[in-house]
Each structure stands twice: as C-alpha cells, then as structure tokens.
Design an enzyme around this catalytic site. Structure first.
Site, PDB file in Angstrom:
ATOM      1  N   ARG A  39      11.990  15.856  -4.977  1.00 32.98           N
ATOM      2  CA  ARG A  39      10.977  15.614  -6.000  1.00 32.98           C
ATOM      3  C   ARG A  39       9.605  16.083  -5.512  1.00 32.98           C
ATOM      4  O   ARG A  39       9.422  16.396  -4.344  1.00 32.98           O
ATOM      5  CB  ARG A  39      10.938  14.118  -6.344  1.00 32.98           C
ATOM      6  CG  ARG A  39      12.159  13.625  -7.094  1.00 32.98           C
ATOM      7  CD  ARG A  39      12.175  12.112  -7.251  1.00 32.98           C
ATOM      8  NE  ARG A  39      12.449  11.423  -5.989  1.00 32.98           N
ATOM      9  CZ  ARG A  39      12.508  10.105  -5.857  1.00 32.98           C
ATOM     10  NH1 ARG A  39      12.276   9.339  -6.902  1.00 32.98           N
ATOM     11  NH2 ARG A  39      12.773   9.562  -4.690  1.00 32.98           N
ATOM     12  N   LYS A  63       7.759   9.885  -2.127  1.00 35.05           N
ATOM     13  CA  LYS A  63       8.317   8.927  -1.174  1.00 35.05           C
ATOM     14  C   LYS A  63       7.275   8.489  -0.153  1.00 35.05           C
ATOM     15  O   LYS A  63       6.228   9.107   0.011  1.00 35.05           O
ATOM     16  CB  LYS A  63       9.530   9.523  -0.455  1.00 35.05           C
ATOM     17  CG  LYS A  63      10.757   9.649  -1.340  1.00 35.05           C
ATOM     18  CD  LYS A  63      11.136   8.330  -2.013  1.00 35.05           C
ATOM     19  CE  LYS A  63      11.600   7.265  -1.042  1.00 35.05           C
ATOM     20  NZ  LYS A  63      11.894   5.984  -1.737  1.00 35.05           N
ATOM     21  N   TYR A 100       5.075   5.968  -3.656  1.00 34.36           N
ATOM     22  CA  TYR A 100       5.909   4.801  -3.367  1.00 34.36           C
ATOM     23  C   TYR A 100       5.780   4.464  -1.888  1.00 34.36           C
ATOM     24  O   TYR A 100       5.789   5.362  -1.036  1.00 34.36           O
ATOM     25  CB  TYR A 100       7.383   5.095  -3.667  1.00 34.36           C
ATOM     26  CG  TYR A 100       7.729   5.144  -5.139  1.00 34.36           C
ATOM     27  CD1 TYR A 100       7.604   4.011  -5.938  1.00 34.36           C
ATOM     28  CD2 TYR A 100       8.189   6.327  -5.720  1.00 34.36           C
ATOM     29  CE1 TYR A 100       7.920   4.056  -7.284  1.00 34.36           C
ATOM     30  CE2 TYR A 100       8.509   6.380  -7.066  1.00 34.36           C
ATOM     31  CZ  TYR A 100       8.381   5.238  -7.844  1.00 34.36           C
ATOM     32  OH  TYR A 100       8.698   5.287  -9.183  1.00 34.36           O
ATOM     33  N   HIS A 140       7.027   0.803  -0.539  1.00 34.63           N
ATOM     34  CA  HIS A 140       8.093  -0.160  -0.209  1.00 34.63           C
ATOM     35  C   HIS A 140       7.913  -0.703   1.213  1.00 34.63           C
ATOM     36  O   HIS A 140       8.810  -0.655   2.045  1.00 34.63           O
ATOM     37  CB  HIS A 140       9.467   0.494  -0.359  1.00 34.63           C
ATOM     38  CG  HIS A 140       9.776   0.942  -1.760  1.00 34.63           C
ATOM     39  ND1 HIS A 140       9.980   0.048  -2.800  1.00 34.63           N
ATOM     40  CD2 HIS A 140       9.907   2.182  -2.298  1.00 34.63           C
ATOM     41  CE1 HIS A 140      10.234   0.725  -3.918  1.00 34.63           C
ATOM     42  NE2 HIS A 140      10.188   2.001  -3.637  1.00 34.63           N
ATOM     43  N   GLU A 164       4.968   1.111  -6.691  1.00 32.74           N
ATOM     44  CA  GLU A 164       5.888   0.035  -7.070  1.00 32.74           C
ATOM     45  C   GLU A 164       5.221  -1.309  -7.321  1.00 32.74           C
ATOM     46  O   GLU A 164       5.865  -2.230  -7.840  1.00 32.74           O
ATOM     47  CB  GLU A 164       7.001  -0.133  -6.027  1.00 32.74           C
ATOM     48  CG  GLU A 164       6.579  -0.740  -4.712  1.00 32.74           C
ATOM     49  CD  GLU A 164       6.056   0.272  -3.698  1.00 32.74           C
ATOM     50  OE1 GLU A 164       5.840  -0.113  -2.539  1.00 32.74           O
ATOM     51  OE2 GLU A 164       5.873   1.453  -4.076  1.00 32.74           O
ATOM     52  N   ASP A 184      15.630  -0.007  -1.122  1.00 32.96           N
ATOM     53  CA  ASP A 184      14.239   0.311  -0.773  1.00 32.96           C
ATOM     54  C   ASP A 184      13.461  -0.930  -0.364  1.00 32.96           C
ATOM     55  O   ASP A 184      12.489  -0.842   0.387  1.00 32.96           O
ATOM     56  CB  ASP A 184      13.527   0.978  -1.948  1.00 32.96           C
ATOM     57  CG  ASP A 184      13.802   2.469  -2.039  1.00 32.96           C
ATOM     58  OD1 ASP A 184      13.973   3.096  -0.983  1.00 32.96           O
ATOM     59  OD2 ASP A 184      13.856   3.000  -3.157  1.00 32.96           O
TER      60      ASP A 184
END
Length: 369
Positions: A15, A75, A94, A96, A118, A270
């Site tokens: 991505r 990511k 993101y 996490h 998130e 995740d």
C-alpha cells in the site's frame, strides 16, 4: 507544508500513503508533496503518475524523511524509519503501539509527533480511519480462512458452504463490530453456518435484524465461547479496544479442545491478538500450528489487496491530511477533538491514556489535545 510519502518497507506491504488524486488536492492547496520513487508500484501507480499530479520524486526514503514536515504512511514505522524521524516532524499513519513497545520507544526517542489512524475518532464515537481496513480485513478473513481449511493447506478439508446433502462449515466470529460484520457478510454469502458472538445485546439485535435467519447470534461469555469453538471449523477473532491491547478470548486450554485442522484467523493481531496462542505472522509465512489448530495471524492483512485497500484508506485519510497540512498539527487538533484523539506520541512522551496504560507508562497529554 511539505508532505512526504515514503515507500512501505514492511514485509509484503504494497500500500501507499497517498494516491495521485490526493497529491493533486494537496498541491492545489499550496502544499508540496515528496514521494519516494517506486512508492506506488504495488498498486499499479508509477512515478510518472505522481509527477503528473504535482509531486516531486525522491530517490531514497532518507530524502523523504529529511525534507518532509509531515510523513504520511500506511504501516507503523519500522526501526530504520524511526531512526530517520526527528523532533518537530509529524508522522501520520497506523501505529498500534499497545502491542509494540519497541516501536513506542523508537518514536519517543525520535521526538517526533505521531498521530495514529486507529485512534482518530468521529463525532459518533466510531473510528473512521480504522473502519475501511476493518472492512477489508473482515472480508479477507473468510477468504483466507476458507483457503486454509483446504486439506492441502493443513486444514480439516471442508468446503465452507458445503453442497446439497453435505452440511456447511461452522464459522464462529468473535466480535460484531465492523470487521466482524463484514466477515459475517462474506461467510453468510458463501452459505456457511455462521454464529456471531458479542457482549453488546444491542449489537446482536442489529445483526439479527440485518441477516435474519441466515445468522445466529450469541451473547459473549467464557462458557459460550468454549462451547462454540469446540465444534467450529473456522473461528475469526474480530475484537477491538481502541488504542489498547485486545482481550484474550480464546485460551490455550480452549484451543486444545478444538478439532485438528480447525482454522483461527486473528484480525486483532495488530493489537496483540485475541487468542492466547497468537503471534504476528507475515504474508510470506502467514500460518503456524498449535495443538493441530491452524493460526492465521498476519499483522497487515489488507496489504494482500493493496489497490483496494489503498483507495479505501486514502478516501478516509485525505481530509485529515488536508487539515493537518492547512492548519498545522496543533491548530488542526484543537479544532477537531476526534483528530486530537489520534495523538499518541509527542516530544518523547506517550500522550494517549489507553496506549500508555497498555505499555505500562503514564500518559502526558500533548500540546494539541
């Protein structure tokens, strides 16, 4: 503002943080966009398309991190990327962090301001930047679960929907949120025998109304889960605590009672995973076996369908990227409390209370909150 988009370097992650349409919007608003060469190759977008939208192309990631005021990714930053971040720079991606103390320490050491997709919230309490990837992961969980059930892949050797005269596979979905609902939609569509477990009676009513007799619903208790998974062929873990570690709903003892060849798909990986035996895997080696039970615990599931995932994600992130670029991060967070909820790290401190608790640290609220 100069916005940087590096190429993703996590294993089998294709991505990209912005697509050319997003670049065009930012450039038209007076911002600069710097994209690492090859960043869009995984979704079929080449450097020429980014240039045509107004982006400059950087030969290396180091140039993007060095020059950008804000880095937009997909990511979480890998260790090498954390080392390239700097004080005063904004990272929007993101994170996490609850399940990743190493990354948390790296971000704190960098001094950068890190805003996590998130934990950004909408006025209705939903998670608008997590939703599109939860939709993808939920749908994918049934695809990968069905494939893993095939005997050649180590599974029980059962067709998810069965055939006339042969019963379908039993699918148990733990969690009736966005990911769980989309998993249910796919499993019901394939004519599996589907049960969704959730601790919200209101949500169970909504799912019952949505799917009718095609879906069973059960209230979540330890005894219920224990009973259901013993006979299940595929179990999907789709529970979420925003910013925090996922609860362990399936214990090692429960897994030991399951049939050999049963498949577990942990969408919650995740955030640490909702099965006691879960550990993160990659698209290169997606599964492992414990007590004869196949575990699929890929930490970036939507990365397997990067074009769909990128388009869905950037549709959601672009308005926030625009706000951060147009106003600066502090003013943008003051204007939008939901965006402020995305602030996880600032000036060497964890700023989000749930994330800090999961890491065993004390939250220090950031300037924009």
């Amino acid at each position: 503002m100069r916005v940087g988009v590096p190429r993703e370097i996590k294993v089998h992650e294709y991505r990209v943080g912005l697509v050319p349409a997003g670049v065009r919007e930012l450039v038209a608003a007076g911002h600069e966009v710097l994209v690492e060469s090859g960043a869009g190759n995984g979704i079929g977008v080449d450097d020429a398309q980014f240039r045509a939208a107004g982006a400059a192309i950087a030969a290396r990631a180091s140039e993007v991190f060095e020059r950008a005021d804000m880095v937009v990714k997909v990511k979480e930053p890998q260790p090498a990327e954390c080392q390239m971040l700097r004080q005063g720079q904004v990272l929007f991606t993101y994170l996490h962090l609850a399940a990743d103390p190493v990354q948390a320490r790296g971000l704190m050491k960098s001094g950068a301001t890190a805003i996590a997709y998130e934990t950004v919230t909408a006025p209705n309490g939903s998670l608008p930047l997590l939703t599109p990837m939860s939709e993808v992961a939920g749908r994918m969980s049934i695809q990968v679960g069905a494939a893993s059930l095939q005997k050649a892949n180590g599974g029980f050797g059962i067709l998810l929907g069965g055939v006339p005269g042969v019963p379908p596979a039993k699918v148990v979905i733990l969690g009736g949120g966005v990911a769980g609902t989309h998993a249910a939609e796919m499993a019901v569509g394939l004519r599996a025998d589907v049960t969704v477990v959730d601790r919200s009676v209101d949500r169970l009513r909504e799912l019952s109304s949505m799917f009718g007799s095609a879906l069973r619903t059960e209230y979540s208790t330890t005894a219920t889960i224990e009973r259901l998974v013993r006979d299940a062929d595929l179990v999907v873990g789709a529970v979420l605590v925003a910013g925090g570690a996922a609860p362990k709903l399936l214990t090692r003892a429960m897994i030991a009672t399951m049939k050999p060849g049963t498949v577990l798909v942990d969408i919650s990986i995740d955030q640490g995973g909702c099965f006691e035996t879960s550990r993160p895997t990659t698209h290169a080696e997606p599964t492992f076996v414990v007590d004869g039970v196949i575990h699929y615990c890929v930490a970036n599931m939507p990365g397997a369908v990067p074009r769909t995932s990128t388009l869905a994600l950037t549709n959601a992130t672009l308005p926030y990227v625009r706000a951060l670029a147009d106003l600066g991060w502090q003013a943008a967070l003051r204007r939008d409390p939901g965006l402020a909820a995305g602030l996880n790290v600032h000036a060497g401190e964890i700023t989000h209370e749930v994330v800090a608790k999961a890491l065993g640290l004390t939250a220090r609220p950031g300037t924009g909150r």
